[in-house]
Write an enzyme that holds these catalytic residues in place. Structure first.
Site, PDB file in Angstrom:
ATOM      1  N   HIS A 148      34.667  86.823 -30.989  1.00 51.81           N
ATOM      2  CA  HIS A 148      35.870  86.310 -31.652  1.00 51.81           C
ATOM      3  C   HIS A 148      37.111  87.163 -31.373  1.00 51.81           C
ATOM      4  O   HIS A 148      37.919  87.438 -32.265  1.00 51.81           O
ATOM      5  CB  HIS A 148      35.646  86.206 -33.153  1.00 51.81           C
ATOM      6  CG  HIS A 148      34.680  85.130 -33.558  1.00 51.81           C
ATOM      7  ND1 HIS A 148      34.384  84.054 -32.758  1.00 51.81           N
ATOM      8  CD2 HIS A 148      33.940  84.984 -34.695  1.00 51.81           C
ATOM      9  CE1 HIS A 148      33.510  83.274 -33.390  1.00 51.81           C
ATOM     10  NE2 HIS A 148      33.223  83.809 -34.547  1.00 51.81           N
TER      11      HIS A 148
ATOM     12  N   HIS B 222      37.597  78.715 -38.468  1.00 53.33           N
ATOM     13  CA  HIS B 222      36.325  79.234 -38.969  1.00 53.33           C
ATOM     14  C   HIS B 222      36.193  79.091 -40.487  1.00 53.33           C
ATOM     15  O   HIS B 222      35.739  80.026 -41.166  1.00 53.33           O
ATOM     16  CB  HIS B 222      36.174  80.706 -38.555  1.00 53.33           C
ATOM     17  CG  HIS B 222      34.757  81.149 -38.358  1.00 53.33           C
ATOM     18  ND1 HIS B 222      33.792  81.028 -39.342  1.00 53.33           N
ATOM     19  CD2 HIS B 222      34.144  81.716 -37.287  1.00 53.33           C
ATOM     20  CE1 HIS B 222      32.648  81.525 -38.880  1.00 53.33           C
ATOM     21  NE2 HIS B 222      32.831  81.946 -37.640  1.00 53.33           N
TER      22      HIS B 222
ATOM     23  N   GLU C  50      32.911  74.660 -35.840  1.00 53.14           N
ATOM     24  CA  GLU C  50      33.925  75.402 -35.100  1.00 53.14           C
ATOM     25  C   GLU C  50      34.164  74.795 -33.704  1.00 53.14           C
ATOM     26  O   GLU C  50      33.582  75.252 -32.721  1.00 53.14           O
ATOM     27  CB  GLU C  50      33.496  76.857 -34.960  1.00 53.14           C
ATOM     28  CG  GLU C  50      33.071  77.533 -36.256  1.00 53.14           C
ATOM     29  CD  GLU C  50      32.279  78.808 -36.011  1.00 53.14           C
ATOM     30  OE1 GLU C  50      32.708  79.618 -35.161  1.00 53.14           O
ATOM     31  OE2 GLU C  50      31.215  78.986 -36.635  1.00 53.14           O
TER      32      GLU C  50
END
Length: 379
Positions: free
Chosen positions: A116, A188, A336
């Site tokens: 991420h 998210h 996501e």
């Protein structure tokens, strides 16, 4: 601050509790609403969705995302919760990739891998924010050349808006400014359509529009191979109640190609696109039989990560959530939409490289509707 609703008063998060300064930038909370009672509360710290209020089948409003009630709690809480993720969503193998013959070493923050966006990806950054009207807010952030090891300056523009159709719409554009770079974004939020403090989300019914999934290594890094979901525990083409599949710590270790019980899901799917286009496609539909809330996930992105957490007795990082209770894995579900995982290291996947002057644009929307009462006596 309270918001009048049918049958009850529901507390909206207080912007005053999110006012502060981080890294020399002002932080706040932005309230979006439509005329039907839907409310979204977005912080510009990590561009995080901290609250999302939508009606159930009887018109009762409830908060359906996990989150925090202050800037201090959000900064000390689960870092991905509600955040907008960049510069690259998911895991990049061994925190390195080659671009035009140059190896770029990234900051590893998930074992040897970059997850991420690295140690201080966008989920830890303060965005500049301007609220244009009651139903939308624009946020911007510029990734510097070399930030977290990624090459090139990348300007990100992000727009959150809610519509009269009870949709939360997320539009984004990443513009490469000075040299080639890679990018993949996602959102998210942790959803529980029975309410953020209602406990396990495993009673939800999930349908995912995908015939294939991304093969993963043992440490959840995409290998570059796509496999069929048919005859596997990853097949959600038909609506499936999660607790008919998920047994948490009581489940044996099984390969994705096996059938039977699983501990949970942290899997990425290639979304079906009947028209082979790049417009919005339905990625998933989620139903909470008890409340009657239905959420549809639509996106322009080619892939979608589905996450429940794999350890149901494991608390999420940080302190208690908005209701004063600790959050645990499998109390929220993440959908996501994103680019192909680990694409910088997987030549078979569509390129994630963007040349100077080239934009990466996308849209994801979460649409909320109500369904009939499908709760049974044992649910």
């Amino acid at each position: 601050m309270t918001f009048p609703v049918k049958h009850a008063a529901l507390k909206i998060l207080e912007p005053e509790r999110f006012r502060g300064e981080m890294d020399g930038k002002p932080v706040g909370l932005f309230l979006l609403r439509n005329s039907r009672g839907m409310v979204a509360c977005i912080s510009n710290y990590g561009a995080k969705i901290e609250q999302l209020i939508v009606p159930d089948r009887d018109g009762r409003l409830a908060d359906v995302v996990l989150g925090y009630d202050s800037l201090e709690a959000a900064a000390g809480g689960s870092p991905s919760m509600g955040a907008f993720i960049g510069r690259y969503a998911g895991r990049i193998k061994n925190a390195v990739f080659d671009l035009r013959g140059t190896a770029y070493r990234l900051n590893a923050n998930n074992g040897p891998h970059c997850l991420h966006g690295g140690i201080k990806g966008s989920r830890f950054q303060v965005f500049d924010a301007v609220q244009h009207n009651d139903s939308s807010v624009e946020m911007t952030y510029v990734f510097a050349d070399g930030e977290e090891g990624f090459p090139g300056t990348l300007a990100l523009r992000l727009m959150y808006s809610i519509t009269e159709a009870n949709e939360l719409v997320i539009d984004y554009e990443g513009l490469a400014l000075d040299s080639p770079t890679v990018a993949s974004f996602t959102t998210h939020a942790f959803f529980n359509l029975n309410g953020e403090s209602s406990g396990s989300a495993l009673g939800h019914e999930v349908m995912i529009c995908a015939d294939r999934y991304f093969a993963m290594s043992e440490d959840l890094v995409a290998t570059g191979e796509l496999l069929p979901v048919e005859h596997t525990v990853l097949d959600f083409r038909e609506p499936t109640v999660l607790d008919t599949r998920v047994r948490g710590n009581q489940a044996p270790d099984v390969a994705p190609s096996s059938t039977g019980w699983v501990k949970g899901y942290d899997s990425c799917y290639l979304v079906n696109r009947p028209d082979e286009g790049t417009g919005l496609a339905l990625a998933a539909r989620v139903i909470a039989p008890g409340s009657g809330r239905v959420m549809e996930v639509w996106s322009t992105e080619p892939a979608m990560q589905f996450y429940t957490g794999l350890l149901p007795q494991e608390p999420l990082p940080g302190g208690p959530g908005k209701s004063g209770l600790a959050y645990f894995q499998q109390q929220g579900l993440c959908f996501e939409p994103q680019g192909c995982p680990n694409a910088p290291n997987c030549p078979a996947f569509p390129s994630s490289v963007h040349e100077p002057g080239q934009s990466r644009t996308g849209r994801t929307l979460y649409r909320f509707v109500s369904g009939p009462d499908r709760s049974g006596p044992d649910r």
